[in-house]
Design an enzyme around this catalytic site. Structure first.
Site, PDB file in Angstrom:
ATOM      1  CB  SER A   1      -0.572  50.762 -38.341  1.00  0.00           C
ATOM      2  OG  SER A   1      -1.428  51.869 -38.408  1.00  0.00           O
TER       3      SER A   1
ATOM      4  CB  ALA B   1      -3.848  43.486 -34.365  1.00  0.00           C
ATOM      5  CE1 TYR B   2      -6.225  46.967 -37.740  1.00  0.00           C
ATOM      6  CE2 TYR B   2      -6.037  49.351 -37.791  1.00  0.00           C
ATOM      7  CZ  TYR B   2      -6.818  48.219 -37.765  1.00  0.00           C
ATOM      8  OH  TYR B   2      -8.191  48.344 -37.772  1.00  0.00           O
ATOM      9  N   GLY B   3       0.334  45.641 -37.428  1.00  0.00           N
ATOM     10  CA  GLY B   3       1.749  45.682 -37.742  1.00  0.00           C
ATOM     11  C   GLY B   3       2.419  46.903 -37.147  1.00  0.00           C
TER      12      GLY B   3
END
Length: 340
Positions: A59, A55-57
């Site tokens: 990352s 969910a960290y783009g």
């Protein structure tokens, strides 16, 4: 670097772990090459645990590029369950989604296995046996080495351990709770439970999402406060506590960042504390505090400001169980109330 056992997994990790949320283009450092240099410097300093999430783009993609040629020397952790799109099934801890999400993470991370695969937030809509069953299958397939949870209420930690034992499933080996000088509630049950069940803990938010960096002061303004992006940055109770903690750091001859990190890793129930630098300067500052050890006099002063086992305010990203979000779960029907 003094490495610590990650619970009873047999894995040893550094007391500082590298969180990678700030390497996501949309919310952190847009320069992938710069982020990769930061990751490499952290690894060169002896940090061997890198934590990310789907969910960290982008990352995970940055981390995957950075670990090329260095993967075998890194304990790689990622997470699943938070929304990654508008599809209602692209989130949660169901077998359907986890089976898809793990393949996506493996591809982005450019690896064939994940060392610690964590449920990012509890999913009350999915039976914990369903979640542990698919995670067990991933361990048996070799795609995952160990599993963990994050920001989990104490009762859910216990339930997951019991279900794993009774059903012969893999059990959560780690927990990732919020923990800082301002948020100490996990000292009551979560950290003692982790020790009891032999779980490692990777605590997040050691700087209370920016409040304990020394850059946010009561009566002052900074970019985040002006934008009012995070509620806790304008919480007067938390700001009052920060104003009391700053002199503790000054009298100890420490920057606030070093005091904050040293406090979190001083607890015997904490394995590693996640630092999340956005720039090389941020990382350099944090690495300079690696050897800081707080004496009992300093820890006693912190206890006097924020008593053990208590929170001052709440973090913006802390998990709120359904019973706190849905009024009908904590209120009797009106007819029943009037009958009483």
């Amino acid at each position: 670097m003094q490495y610590r056992p990650l619970g009873r997994t047999g894995i040893r990790v550094s007391p500082y772990a590298l969180g990678t949320l700030m390497f996501a283009t949309q919310i952190g450092n847009p320069d992938h090459d710069d982020s990769i240099r930061i990751i490499h410097k952290a690894l060169d300093a002896g940090i061997n645990l890198v934590d990310t999430a789907d969910a960290y783009g982008d990352s995970e993609e940055v981390v995957g590029k950075a670990l090329k040629g260095r993967r075998d020397h890194v304990v790689l952790a990622t997470k699943v369950s938070r929304p990654v799109g508008t599809d209602p099934n692209q989130q949660g801890a169901s077998r359907r989604w986890i089976t898809t999400a793990v393949e996506n993470s493996l591809r982005r991370l450019r690896t064939d296995h994940i060392d610690v695969y964590q449920i990012h937030r509890p999913d009350p809509t999915t039976d914990i046996e369903e979640t542990l069953s698919v995670l067990t299958d991933l361990i048996r397939s070799g795609k995952v080495r160990a599993i963990g949870s994050s920001t989990t209420p104490p009762s859910d930690i216990v339930e997951a351990q019991w279900v794993a034992e009774r059903r012969g499933l893999a059990r959560f080996r780690t927990e990732q709770p919020p923990y800082s000088m301002l948020n100490r509630r996990v000292e009551r049950e979560v950290l003692p439970l982790a020790e009891r069940f032999g779980m490692g803990t990777l605590v997040w938010g050691p700087f209370a999402q920016g409040l304990l960096t020394g850059r946010v002061r009561k009566g002052g303004q900074n970019e985040l406060r002006r934008a009012n992006l995070l509620r806790h940055l304008n919480d007067e109770r938390r700001l009052d506590a920060v104003e009391q903690l700053i002199p503790v750091a000054e009298e100890a001859g420490l920057p606030m960042t070093h005091l904050a990190m040293a406090f979190t890793i001083a607890h015997p129930g904490v394995t590693s504390a996640l630092l999340g630098p956005r720039t090389m300067a941020h990382l350099d500052d944090l690495l300079a505090g690696l050897d800081v050890v707080l004496g009992d006099d300093v820890l006693d002063r912190i206890d006097a400001i924020v008593p053990p086992g208590t929170d001052i305010g709440t973090l913006d990203q802390e998990y709120a169980p359904p019973a706190l979000l849905a009024p009908h779960l904590r209120r009797r029907p009106l007819a029943d109330r009037s009958a009483a």
